[in-house]
Scaffold this motif. Structure first.
Motif, short mmCIF file in Angstrom:
data_model
loop_
_atom_site.label_atom_id
_atom_site.label_comp_id
_atom_site.label_asym_id
_atom_site.label_seq_id
_atom_site.Cartn_x
_atom_site.Cartn_y
_atom_site.Cartn_z
N THR A 136 2.60 6.09 -9.58
CA THR A 136 1.14 6.19 -9.46
C THR A 136 0.52 4.83 -9.17
O THR A 136 -0.45 4.72 -8.41
N ARG A 137 1.07 3.77 -9.79
CA ARG A 137 0.55 2.43 -9.49
C ARG A 137 0.90 2.01 -8.06
O ARG A 137 0.07 1.47 -7.34
N ARG A 138 2.14 2.34 -7.64
CA ARG A 138 2.62 1.86 -6.34
C ARG A 138 1.84 2.48 -5.19
O ARG A 138 1.64 1.84 -4.15
N ILE A 139 1.39 3.72 -5.31
CA ILE A 139 0.69 4.36 -4.20
C ILE A 139 -0.84 4.29 -4.35
O ILE A 139 -1.57 4.87 -3.56
N GLY A 140 -1.31 3.59 -5.39
CA GLY A 140 -2.74 3.34 -5.51
C GLY A 140 -3.55 4.46 -6.13
O GLY A 140 -4.76 4.53 -5.93
N VAL A 141 -2.92 5.32 -6.93
CA VAL A 141 -3.65 6.42 -7.56
C VAL A 141 -4.71 5.90 -8.51
O VAL A 141 -5.76 6.53 -8.71
N LEU A 142 -4.47 4.75 -9.13
CA LEU A 142 -5.40 4.23 -10.14
C LEU A 142 -6.63 3.58 -9.54
O LEU A 142 -7.58 3.25 -10.26
N ASP A 143 -6.64 3.38 -8.24
CA ASP A 143 -7.75 2.71 -7.56
C ASP A 143 -8.84 3.73 -7.23
O ASP A 143 -8.56 4.81 -6.71
N ASP A 144 -10.10 3.38 -7.53
CA ASP A 144 -11.22 4.26 -7.19
C ASP A 144 -11.43 4.36 -5.68
O ASP A 144 -12.17 5.23 -5.21
N HIS A 145 -10.81 3.46 -4.92
CA HIS A 145 -10.90 3.48 -3.46
C HIS A 145 -9.51 3.82 -2.90
O HIS A 145 -8.84 2.96 -2.34
N TYR A 146 -9.10 5.07 -3.10
CA TYR A 146 -7.75 5.49 -2.71
C TYR A 146 -7.53 5.28 -1.21
O TYR A 146 -8.37 5.67 -0.39
N LEU A 147 -6.42 4.65 -0.86
CA LEU A 147 -6.06 4.33 0.52
C LEU A 147 -7.11 3.46 1.21
O LEU A 147 -7.23 3.46 2.44
N GLY A 148 -7.88 2.73 0.40
CA GLY A 148 -8.89 1.85 0.96
C GLY A 148 -10.14 2.57 1.43
O GLY A 148 -11.04 1.94 2.01
N GLN A 149 -10.23 3.89 1.17
CA GLN A 149 -11.44 4.63 1.54
C GLN A 149 -12.40 4.64 0.36
O GLN A 149 -12.04 4.34 -0.76
#
Length: 299
Positions: free
Chosen positions: A20-33
């Motif tokens: 989940t950390r590696r693919i950015g699930v924890l980021d509120d801007h998933y995939l930079g969107q």
């Protein structure tokens, strides 16, 4: 069934945290969107339903709380990414579909997701990529099987009869001579003291079944072990068989028997692999060509 070890629990939790950390699930801007994973996933699922989807369908598919899903849908609608309307086939349902802007965002989401995965795989040699792909397929199959529940239901329940209808249609197509539905077990044979009926559920949808009925003192008979085509090759048939054997042992049976058609070669192989031995004919089932028996350990 053997309890789950803490080593197994720890290993899966460790993988979940890393992935989940590696693919950015924890980021509120998933995939930079400019949105979190939940909204991005909802857009993707709506896109996968080519003519739109009902909120009820999406709630079941994603396993989301109705209120949370409704709030996400309203947020996306306010951003002109989706539009909602009354479902054409049921005015009690709301249907949601993508707008042109929503389709453009999903296209960009897919492009970015593909680039992210390609970047991850770039660091592996071709053989390692093949190894990883195989491991992921195995993990998905086993996790899907783990999420399926097997429940004891009344023999006359709608889900039991739905499964038996599908079973009958399936083998009618497979048997050269066809299949007469009158050969199915009757509800009273697989309910209460007379027997048991199990249904397997995947996300509330019946995807398999199996029946147990009393054959004679100390002996039970397993009937109609069936798995929906969408859920085959997961190991679900063996899980249903184990549930039926466990129920037979709990009822005091020392042995279970079953029969099978000559065309069902995969079933014959499974029974043999699960400890059943072939025995002489014990019934007058016109569809049977092989008869099996297994002694039960009731400890």
């Amino acid at each position: 069934m053997k309890p789950v070890s803490m080593e197994d629990v720890t290993a899966l939790r460790r993988f979940n945290r890393y992935f989940t950390r590696r693919i950015g699930v924890l980021d509120d801007h998933y995939l930079g969107q400019d949105r979190p994973l939940g909204e991005a996933r909802l857009l993707f699922e709506i896109h996968e339903s080519t003519s739109g989807a009902s909120l009820r369908e999406l709630r079941t598919r994603l396993g989301l709380d109705a209120g949370y899903l409704s709030r996400m849908a309203k947020t996306l609608e306010a951003q002109d990414l989706v539009r909602t309307s009354v479902h054409p086939d049921d005015n009690r349902l709301r249907r949601v579909e993508l707008t042109p802007a929503g389709r453009a965002e999903v296209a960009e989401q897919n492009r970015r997701a593909g680039a992210l995965v390609a970047g991850l795989l770039q660091g592996l040699a071709p053989g390692q990529r093949t190894e990883l792909t195989g491991a992921l397929a195995t993990a998905q199959r086993l996790l899907r099987l783990a999420a399926i529940t097997v429940a004891l239901v009344p023999g006359a329940s709608p889900d039991a009869r739905t499964c038996l209808d599908a079973y009958a249609a399936d083998i009618d197509a497979r048997f050269p001579e066809g299949f007469d539905r009158s050969a199915l077990v009757r509800p009273e044979e697989v309910s209460g003291d007379a027997g048991a009926f199990f249904v397997a559920y995947e996300e509330s949808r019946p995807v398999g079944c199996g029946a147990l009925r009393r054959l004679e003192p100390g002996a039970g008979e397993i009937r109609h072990v069936w798995v929906h085509p969408d859920a085959r090759r997961l190991g679900l048939a063996r899980r249903l068989l184990a549930a039926l054997e466990g129920e037979a042992a709990a009822r005091g049976f020392d042995v279970v028997r079953l029969d099978t058609h000559a065309a069902l070669t995969e079933a014959q192989a499974m029974y043999r692999a699960c400890g059943y031995r072939e025995i002489p004919r014990y019934d007058d089932n016109v569809y049977a060509a092989h008869w099996f028996e297994k002694r039960l350990d009731r400890r």
